[in-house]
Design a protein around this motif. Structure first.
Motif, PDB file in Angstrom:
ATOM      1  N   UNK A 103       0.814  -1.219   0.000  1.00  0.00           N
ATOM      2  CA  UNK A 103       0.000   0.000   0.000  1.00  0.00           C
ATOM      3  C   UNK A 103       0.844   1.265   0.000  1.00  0.00           C
ATOM      4  N   UNK A 104       2.155   1.144   0.201  1.00  0.00           N
ATOM      5  CA  UNK A 104       3.051   2.306   0.192  1.00  0.00           C
ATOM      6  C   UNK A 104       3.999   2.308  -0.999  1.00  0.00           C
ATOM      7  N   UNK A 105       3.819   1.361  -1.912  1.00  0.00           N
ATOM      8  CA  UNK A 105       4.672   1.219  -3.095  1.00  0.00           C
ATOM      9  C   UNK A 105       3.832   1.490  -4.343  1.00  0.00           C
ATOM     10  N   UNK A 106       4.392   2.203  -5.314  1.00  0.00           N
ATOM     11  CA  UNK A 106       3.581   2.601  -6.474  1.00  0.00           C
ATOM     12  C   UNK A 106       3.080   1.402  -7.274  1.00  0.00           C
ATOM     13  N   UNK A 107       3.920   0.379  -7.435  1.00  0.00           N
ATOM     14  CA  UNK A 107       3.466  -0.829  -8.133  1.00  0.00           C
ATOM     15  C   UNK A 107       2.425  -1.554  -7.301  1.00  0.00           C
ATOM     16  N   UNK A 108       2.663  -1.636  -6.005  1.00  0.00           N
ATOM     17  CA  UNK A 108       1.747  -2.349  -5.127  1.00  0.00           C
ATOM     18  C   UNK A 108       0.382  -1.716  -5.065  1.00  0.00           C
ATOM     19  N   UNK A 109       0.321  -0.383  -4.902  1.00  0.00           N
ATOM     20  CA  UNK A 109      -0.974   0.288  -4.789  1.00  0.00           C
ATOM     21  C   UNK A 109      -1.730   0.247  -6.104  1.00  0.00           C
ATOM     22  N   UNK A 110      -1.011   0.327  -7.233  1.00  0.00           N
ATOM     23  CA  UNK A 110      -1.673   0.240  -8.534  1.00  0.00           C
ATOM     24  C   UNK A 110      -2.343  -1.125  -8.702  1.00  0.00           C
ATOM     25  N   UNK A 111      -1.643  -2.183  -8.317  1.00  0.00           N
ATOM     26  CA  UNK A 111      -2.195  -3.537  -8.423  1.00  0.00           C
ATOM     27  C   UNK A 111      -3.359  -3.718  -7.454  1.00  0.00           C
ATOM     28  N   UNK A 112      -3.215  -3.232  -6.222  1.00  0.00           N
ATOM     29  CA  UNK A 112      -4.299  -3.357  -5.250  1.00  0.00           C
ATOM     30  C   UNK A 112      -5.568  -2.652  -5.733  1.00  0.00           C
ATOM     31  N   UNK A 113      -5.407  -1.461  -6.297  1.00  0.00           N
ATOM     32  CA  UNK A 113      -6.556  -0.707  -6.790  1.00  0.00           C
ATOM     33  C   UNK A 113      -7.211  -1.429  -7.963  1.00  0.00           C
ATOM     34  N   UNK A 114      -6.386  -2.003  -8.819  1.00  0.00           N
ATOM     35  CA  UNK A 114      -6.886  -2.776  -9.961  1.00  0.00           C
ATOM     36  C   UNK A 114      -7.692  -3.985  -9.489  1.00  0.00           C
ATOM     37  N   UNK A 115      -7.137  -4.759  -8.554  1.00  0.00           N
ATOM     38  CA  UNK A 115      -7.816  -5.960  -8.067  1.00  0.00           C
ATOM     39  C   UNK A 115      -9.150  -5.612  -7.407  1.00  0.00           C
ATOM     40  N   UNK A 116      -9.179  -4.512  -6.666  1.00  0.00           N
ATOM     41  CA  UNK A 116     -10.430  -4.076  -6.045  1.00  0.00           C
ATOM     42  C   UNK A 116     -11.466  -3.741  -7.100  1.00  0.00           C
ATOM     43  N   UNK A 117     -11.033  -3.096  -8.180  1.00  0.00           N
ATOM     44  CA  UNK A 117     -11.954  -2.693  -9.244  1.00  0.00           C
ATOM     45  C   UNK A 117     -12.584  -3.902  -9.937  1.00  0.00           C
ATOM     46  N   UNK A 118     -11.774  -4.934 -10.210  1.00  0.00           N
ATOM     47  CA  UNK A 118     -12.315  -6.102 -10.914  1.00  0.00           C
ATOM     48  C   UNK A 118     -12.878  -7.138  -9.935  1.00  0.00           C
ATOM     49  N   UNK A 119     -12.876  -6.779  -8.639  1.00  0.00           N
ATOM     50  CA  UNK A 119     -13.435  -7.630  -7.585  1.00  0.00           C
ATOM     51  C   UNK A 119     -12.765  -9.004  -7.556  1.00  0.00           C
ATOM     52  N   UNK A 120     -11.430  -8.979  -7.565  1.00  0.00           N
ATOM     53  CA  UNK A 120     -10.641 -10.212  -7.510  1.00  0.00           C
ATOM     54  C   UNK A 120      -9.921 -10.301  -6.173  1.00  0.00           C
ATOM     55  N   UNK A 121      -9.897 -11.503  -5.588  1.00  0.00           N
ATOM     56  CA  UNK A 121      -9.144 -11.720  -4.351  1.00  0.00           C
ATOM     57  C   UNK A 121      -7.879 -12.542  -4.607  1.00  0.00           C
ATOM     58  N   UNK A 168       3.054   1.275 -13.860  1.00  0.00           N
ATOM     59  CA  UNK A 168       2.602   0.750 -15.154  1.00  0.00           C
ATOM     60  C   UNK A 168       3.001  -0.709 -15.315  1.00  0.00           C
ATOM     61  N   UNK A 169       4.247  -1.037 -14.964  1.00  0.00           N
ATOM     62  CA  UNK A 169       4.694  -2.428 -15.073  1.00  0.00           C
ATOM     63  C   UNK A 169       3.800  -3.340 -14.240  1.00  0.00           C
ATOM     64  N   UNK A 170       3.468  -2.892 -13.029  1.00  0.00           N
ATOM     65  CA  UNK A 170       2.656  -3.712 -12.151  1.00  0.00           C
ATOM     66  C   UNK A 170       1.258  -3.938 -12.658  1.00  0.00           C
ATOM     67  N   UNK A 171       0.577  -2.870 -13.052  1.00  0.00           N
ATOM     68  CA  UNK A 171      -0.819  -3.020 -13.459  1.00  0.00           C
ATOM     69  C   UNK A 171      -0.932  -3.702 -14.824  1.00  0.00           C
ATOM     70  N   UNK A 172       0.041  -3.461 -15.712  1.00  0.00           N
ATOM     71  CA  UNK A 172       0.043  -4.160 -17.002  1.00  0.00           C
ATOM     72  C   UNK A 172       0.273  -5.647 -16.793  1.00  0.00           C
ATOM     73  N   UNK A 173       1.195  -5.986 -15.879  1.00  0.00           N
ATOM     74  CA  UNK A 173       1.519  -7.389 -15.626  1.00  0.00           C
ATOM     75  C   UNK A 173       0.322  -8.146 -15.072  1.00  0.00           C
TER      76      UNK A 173
END
Length: 309
Positions: A60-78, A103-108
């Protein structure tokens, strides 16, 4: 597949006259990330390589981490995930380091889960990484890193992104001096109000740069790479700024300015040999006062992020 490795490119934001609305991607440097599925819930950063221990591993304090967390919440994935981030570009460089990681995180993760979203729809999640990094969810780094090419952010509300054609022989020179400028500090020193005179000059240069890229007209590109609002303020954060810029122009650059919030400086040239000569001259100007630097020469990266394995 259970894991994926992705590269996302560095970017040059603002591009002189286009503060927070222009940006383009380059071939190198960039960041790499490995994302693996996990049976354990949550997003965990297992390792960060190349940051000298400076970046947080809490997702939650890393740019790749927060981008992925926000993405997973949006698509309702656990889906549980493990991340390994390879920082292959300097921090605080003005080259979109935080954006490349996001970008690398959310694209991956989008690729790993079978592309449930279109690539352009990943942008808001990457922008959350920028909000974390500098307090502002600006898109002039994440948009070109995600989409490739030269990007215009016409509007933030609603978000409206335009990709502009660029000449095939247009090359960018980037010189990163061995100093660091904090993005938050570089934004803090900016004025909140701009004169009508400077606004008109800047609008003309913004329009001229877009027209020069699309025609293409190299001389018009050069005449339009003038920033009368941001550069005069941020230049004080970069030692020998004026001397380095003059060295670039005398070596044949179309124009030269600050990359993002600095301290990196960039120039545009009409061919690769000129871009290399410009880079050598810029490095020599920094070295004259004892400042070492890194040099990157690249065409405009039209691809954006890519899967490495």
């Amino acid at each position: 597949m259970d894991s994926i490795k992705v590269f996302a490119p560095a970017t040059v934001a603002n591009v002189a006259c286009g503060f927070d609305i222009f940006g383009f991607a380059v071939d190198s440097p960039g960041d790499e990330i490995i994302v693996r599925k996990s049976d354990l819930p949550g997003v965990r950063i297992k390792a960060i390589v190349g940051d000298e221990g400076r970046l947080p591993k809490q997702a939650e304090r890393n740019t790749a981490g927060i981008a992925i967390q926000t993405y997973l919440k949006h698509i309702e994935s656990d889906q549980g995930l493990e991340l390994i981030l390879h920082k292959k570009m300097p921090l605080g460089s003005g080259l979109g380091s935080s954006a490349a990681s996001a970008v690398a995180g959310v694209f991956a993760i989008n690729e790993l889960l079978g592309r449930p979203l279109k690539q352009i729809d990943l942008l808001p999640f990457a922008m959350e990484g920028e909000r974390l990094a500098c307090g502002s969810a600006h898109a002039d780094n994440v948009a070109p890193s995600l989409m490739g090419g030269f990007v215009v952010i016409r509007s933030y509300n609603p978000l409206d992104i335009i990709t502009i054609s660029t000449p095939a022989q247009l090359f960018a020179t980037i010189v990163h001096p061995e100093i660091e400028v904090n993005t938050k500090d570089a934004r803090h020193i900016l004025k909140n109000e701009v004169s009508m005179k400077n606004t008109i000059i800047q609008m003309g240069n913004v329009a001229g740069l877009i027209a020069g890229l699309m025609k293409p007209d190299y001389d018009l590109i050069g005449r339009s790479m003038v920033d009368v609002i941001i550069e005069p303020i941020r230049a004080i954060l970069i030692p020998e700024f004026s001397e380095v810029k003059q060295a670039a122009l005398e070596a044949g650059a179309l124009g030269c300015s600050i990359s993002g919030s600095g301290p990196s400086m960039f120039a545009l040239s009409r061919d690769q040999p000129t871009a290399l000569r410009v880079g050598n001259s810029m490095q020599a100007a920094f070295q004259a006062v004892g400042i070492g630097s890194e040099l990157y020469v690249s065409g405009i990266n039209q691809e954006g992020p890519r899967v490495l394995g």
